[in-house]
Write an enzyme that holds these catalytic residues in place. Structure first.
Site, PDB file in Angstrom:
ATOM      1  N   LYS A 200       0.832  -1.201   0.000  1.00 50.83           N
ATOM      2  CA  LYS A 200       0.000   0.000   0.000  1.00 50.83           C
ATOM      3  C   LYS A 200       0.872   1.259   0.000  1.00 50.83           C
ATOM      4  O   LYS A 200       1.566   1.557   0.968  1.00 50.83           O
ATOM      5  CB  LYS A 200      -0.912   0.049   1.235  1.00 50.83           C
ATOM      6  CG  LYS A 200      -1.913   1.203   1.099  1.00 50.83           C
ATOM      7  CD  LYS A 200      -2.487   1.668   2.402  1.00 50.83           C
ATOM      8  CE  LYS A 200      -1.766   2.807   3.057  1.00 50.83           C
ATOM      9  NZ  LYS A 200      -1.802   4.088   2.347  1.00 50.83           N
ATOM     10  N   CYS A 308      13.708  10.604   6.259  1.00 47.52           N
ATOM     11  CA  CYS A 308      13.730  10.113   7.644  1.00 47.52           C
ATOM     12  C   CYS A 308      15.103  10.278   8.264  1.00 47.52           C
ATOM     13  O   CYS A 308      15.233  10.510   9.456  1.00 47.52           O
ATOM     14  CB  CYS A 308      13.319   8.659   7.656  1.00 47.52           C
ATOM     15  SG  CYS A 308      14.226   7.715   6.430  1.00 47.52           S
TER      16      CYS A 308
HETATM   17  P1  NAP Z   1       2.740   7.801   8.197  1.00 52.08           P
HETATM   18  O1  NAP Z   1       1.671   8.772   8.431  1.00 52.08           O
HETATM   19  O2  NAP Z   1       3.152   6.917   9.311  1.00 52.08           O
HETATM   20  O3  NAP Z   1       2.322   6.938   6.939  1.00 52.08           O
HETATM   21  C1  NAP Z   1       3.083   5.887   6.432  1.00 52.08           C
HETATM   22  C2  NAP Z   1       2.171   4.908   5.722  1.00 52.08           C
HETATM   23  O4  NAP Z   1       1.316   4.288   6.677  1.00 52.08           O
HETATM   24  C3  NAP Z   1       1.250   5.571   4.705  1.00 52.08           C
HETATM   25  O5  NAP Z   1       1.049   4.676   3.630  1.00 52.08           O
HETATM   26  C4  NAP Z   1      -0.007   5.754   5.526  1.00 52.08           C
HETATM   27  O6  NAP Z   1      -1.148   5.891   4.729  1.00 52.08           O
HETATM   28  C5  NAP Z   1      -0.039   4.478   6.323  1.00 52.08           C
HETATM   29  N1  NAP Z   1      -0.842   4.504   7.534  1.00 52.08           N
HETATM   30  C6  NAP Z   1      -1.355   5.584   8.200  1.00 52.08           C
HETATM   31  N2  NAP Z   1      -2.024   5.177   9.309  1.00 52.08           N
HETATM   32  C7  NAP Z   1      -1.936   3.820   9.349  1.00 52.08           C
HETATM   33  C8  NAP Z   1      -2.412   2.818  10.256  1.00 52.08           C
HETATM   34  N3  NAP Z   1      -3.104   3.130  11.345  1.00 52.08           N
HETATM   35  N4  NAP Z   1      -2.120   1.524   9.998  1.00 52.08           N
HETATM   36  C9  NAP Z   1      -1.395   1.185   8.917  1.00 52.08           C
HETATM   37  N5  NAP Z   1      -0.923   2.084   8.016  1.00 52.08           N
HETATM   38  C10 NAP Z   1      -1.181   3.393   8.231  1.00 52.08           C
HETATM   39  O7  NAP Z   1       4.079   8.500   7.736  1.00 52.08           O
HETATM   40  P2  NAP Z   1       4.216   9.569   6.583  1.00 52.08           P
HETATM   41  O8  NAP Z   1       3.822  10.863   7.170  1.00 52.08           O
HETATM   42  O9  NAP Z   1       3.563   9.106   5.336  1.00 52.08           O
HETATM   43  O10 NAP Z   1       5.773   9.500   6.310  1.00 52.08           O
HETATM   44  C11 NAP Z   1       6.677  10.228   7.011  1.00 52.08           C
HETATM   45  C12 NAP Z   1       7.327   9.402   8.101  1.00 52.08           C
HETATM   46  O11 NAP Z   1       7.996   8.286   7.561  1.00 52.08           O
HETATM   47  C13 NAP Z   1       8.378  10.168   8.836  1.00 52.08           C
HETATM   48  O12 NAP Z   1       8.228  10.009  10.212  1.00 52.08           O
HETATM   49  C14 NAP Z   1       9.674   9.550   8.360  1.00 52.08           C
HETATM   50  O13 NAP Z   1      10.737   9.675   9.236  1.00 52.08           O
HETATM   51  C15 NAP Z   1       9.268   8.158   8.127  1.00 52.08           C
HETATM   52  N6  NAP Z   1      10.189   7.494   7.197  1.00 52.08           N
HETATM   53  C16 NAP Z   1      11.056   6.568   7.694  1.00 52.08           C
HETATM   54  C17 NAP Z   1      11.947   5.920   6.866  1.00 52.08           C
HETATM   55  C18 NAP Z   1      12.917   4.907   7.395  1.00 52.08           C
HETATM   56  O14 NAP Z   1      13.471   4.173   6.608  1.00 52.08           O
HETATM   57  N7  NAP Z   1      13.119   4.824   8.691  1.00 52.08           N
HETATM   58  C19 NAP Z   1      11.939   6.195   5.495  1.00 52.08           C
HETATM   59  C20 NAP Z   1      11.037   7.139   5.009  1.00 52.08           C
HETATM   60  C21 NAP Z   1      10.160   7.770   5.888  1.00 52.08           C
HETATM   61  P3  NAP Z   1      -1.564   7.373   4.213  1.00 52.08           P
HETATM   62  O15 NAP Z   1      -0.354   8.081   3.767  1.00 52.08           O
HETATM   63  O16 NAP Z   1      -2.415   7.088   3.056  1.00 52.08           O
HETATM   64  O17 NAP Z   1      -2.218   8.020   5.366  1.00 52.08           O
END
Ligand code: NAP
Ligand code: MG
Length: 495
Positions: A200, A308
């Site tokens: 997803k 990230c």
């Molecule tokens: P997010 O809100 O956690 O979303 C990540 C993914 O999870 C999206 O596909 C989101 O869908 C989905 N999601 C949201 N709520 C969920 C739930 N309750 N259960 C399962 N899936 C759910 O993060 P983001 O704002 O998109 O991305 C930014 C974050 O990613 C930052 O904190 C960044 O540090 C982190 N990141 C980490 C890495 C790493 O390798 N450590 C790499 C890249 C990014 P929707 O977007 O459709 O809501």
């Protein structure tokens, strides 16, 4: 254009004439074939969602709608997981590694062949500069497929004296900052080891994953081996909670990571969680300062700070603080913020209105906390979501802008005197994903890398990635590693 003038103590000072502009060099959109509507990719075919609902994905640089994308609900998730299970039992886990490898190589080559189209779509849908999607995201995604294709028939060498069995159906959830690359990180090792996938993508950046679905279809991958379902958080949650999923691979925020951990507690599901970060970039007085400043700029302003592992906290040794700060201020003045499709652009659009609001909220918090703000004076486009590169000095270690992930082009700058002091400060956040050290002294690098609680520590460089190196976090940055051999082991049971 840069000119020089003499300062009081007779040293040469570089001055930048910011009125000097590059002629626009926009990449053409015409190569990007984006359909008006996309359905879900389940069992090798594009199918309507059971709710028949679609949501819009926009170009954050001008707020125009690019396409409408199917919204998958729990029934669709169930269909996708069942398709993945059947493909796993009947085809994929039985196939030889050599044959699986051929499919993955084919996907890798097709991503390469359509690299320009992928790059343009990534930039349109997510807002990142075309230079980055063209030179980093797309080639690195193809490289991940190539790298893991090579392992598919060599698992006995990857895990000597052990038998590596696939885990089963992997539910993979990815964020919006590197949409195609994250899909490749997740899909390639899963397929190489004999697992099937339901992926997803994020709600704001589904298009390159759907393009990848088209490639997967053209590559004749057996139906159901990879399923791509679009939707928002609820779709992700339905995937996490589906009893037919054996492994969750999640990249995203620490908050959602915690929700997932709670949801799978007490089940047999395995998980790897790649979460947030608050990386420290550390400049010692003996570092090559111009190179270090360039690395800091790349570390935080690369991809609008939507990284990230972004180097969002800078620690500078006191003796060189003034020089480094001046160089940083001069350098951010030259950064070009604007049209992501323009090849001159350094900083593109913030991915969504919501993310821009979060960044603005933190900029305000920084000012309220008493930190001193310095922003580039560049003009911002009238439409779309943009943010000026921003520096904060006079930052307290306890301040929220130094502790919490902002995920935008905002850098906090603090000073230090000794190695021990900076190690303490660098480790003093809930996160531990990455860090950077700039020094001329090898022994200092070794000392720092052993004492810093970060999954990756770059020395005299920053934000370098390679499919062969593992990546992942300590503490609230998650657990498990992706990339390299470590990335393979997350998808196998060793017997
Ligand atoms: P997010 O809100 O956690 O979303 C990540 C993914 O999870 C999206 O596909 C989101 O869908 C989905 N999601 C949201 N709520 C969920 C739930 N309750 N259960 C399962 N899936 C759910 O993060 P983001 O704002 O998109 O991305 C930014 C974050 O990613 C930052 O904190 C960044 O540090 C982190 N990141 C980490 C890495 C790493 O390798 N450590 C790499 C890249 C990014 P929707 O977007 O459709 O809501
Ligand atoms: Mg979008």
């Amino acid at each position: 254009m840069a000119t020089t003038s003499k300062t009081k103590n007779n040293t040469l000072k570089l001055k930048f004439d910011t009125s000097w502009n590059y002629a626009p060099a926009p990449e053409s959109k015409s190569i990007a074939a984006i359909k008006d509507k996309y359905d879900l990719f389940i069992n090798g075919a594009f199918v309507k969602s059971s709710s028949k609902k679609h949501f819009k994905t926009i170009n954050p640089a001008n707020e125009e709608v690019l396409s409408e994308v199917a919204d998958a609900n729990a029934t669709d998730v169930d269909k996708a997981v069942k398709a993945a299970r059947t493909a796993y039992d009947k085809v994929w886990k039985k196939m030889s590694g050599k044959e699986r490898g051929k499919y993955i190589y084919r996907i890798a080559r097709m991503v390469q062949e359509r690299a320009r189209e992928f790059a343009v779509i990534e930039t349109l849908d997510g807002g990142k500069p075309i230079r980055e999607s063209r030179d980093f995201d797309v080639p690195t995604a193809a490289n991940h497929f190539f790298y893991y294709a090579g392992w598919a028939d060599k698992l006995e060498y990857a895990f000597p004296n052990r038998k590596a069995e696939p885990i089963g159906v992997a539910g993979q959830i990815i964020p919006w900052n590197f949409p195609l690359l994250m899909a490749a990180w997740k899909i390639a090792p899963a397929l190489a080891t004999g697992n099937t996938v339901v992926l997803k993508p994020a709600e704001t950046t589904p298009l390159t994953a759907l393009k990848l679905a088209e490639i997967i279809q053209e590559a004749d991958l057996p139906p159901g081996v990879v399923n791509i379902i679009t939707g928002a958080g609820a779709t992700g949650a339905a995937l996490v909670n589906h009893p037919g999923v054996d492994k969750i691979a999640f990249t995203g925020s620490t908050d959602v990571g915690k929700i997932i951990q709670r949801a799978i507690a007490g089940t047999n599901k395995k998980a790897t969680l790649e979460l947030g970060g608050k990386a420290a970039n550390i400049i010692f007085e003996d570092a090559p300062l111009d190179q270090a400043v360039e690395g800091v700029i790349n570390g935080i302003f690369f991809n609008q700070g939507h990284v990230c592992c972004a180097g969002s906290r800078l620690y500078v040794q006191e003796s060189v603080y003034k020089t480094v700060l001046r160089k940083l201020k001069d350098r951010i003045e030259t950064l070009i913020v604007g049209d992501p499709l323009d090849k001159n652009t350094d900083i593109g659009a913030i991915n969504s209105k919501q993310q821009l609001e979060t960044i603005h909220k933190y900029i305000k918090i920084g000012q309220q906390e008493g930190a001193e703000m310095h922003q580039s004076s560049c003009a911002l486009p009238g439409k779309g979501f943009f943010c000026r590169p921003t520096l904060f000095t006079n930052v307290a270690q306890s301040s929220r802008i130094a502790q919490e992930e902002i995920f935008g082009p905002v850098l906090t700058i603090q000073t230090f005197r000794t190695e021990d002091e900076v190690i303490e400060k660098a480790n003093n956040t809930p996160y531990g994903l990455s860090a950077g050290v700039w020094t001329d002294k090898g022994s200092k690098i070794f000392n720092m890398t052993t004492k810093m609680r970060a999954g990756v520590v770059w020395a005299n460089t920053f934000n370098k990635f390679d499919p062969t190196s593992p990546f992942g976090g300590y503490k609230e940055s998650g657990y498990g590693r992706e990339g390299g051999l470590h990335g393979l082991s997350a998808y196998v049971n060793l017997i």
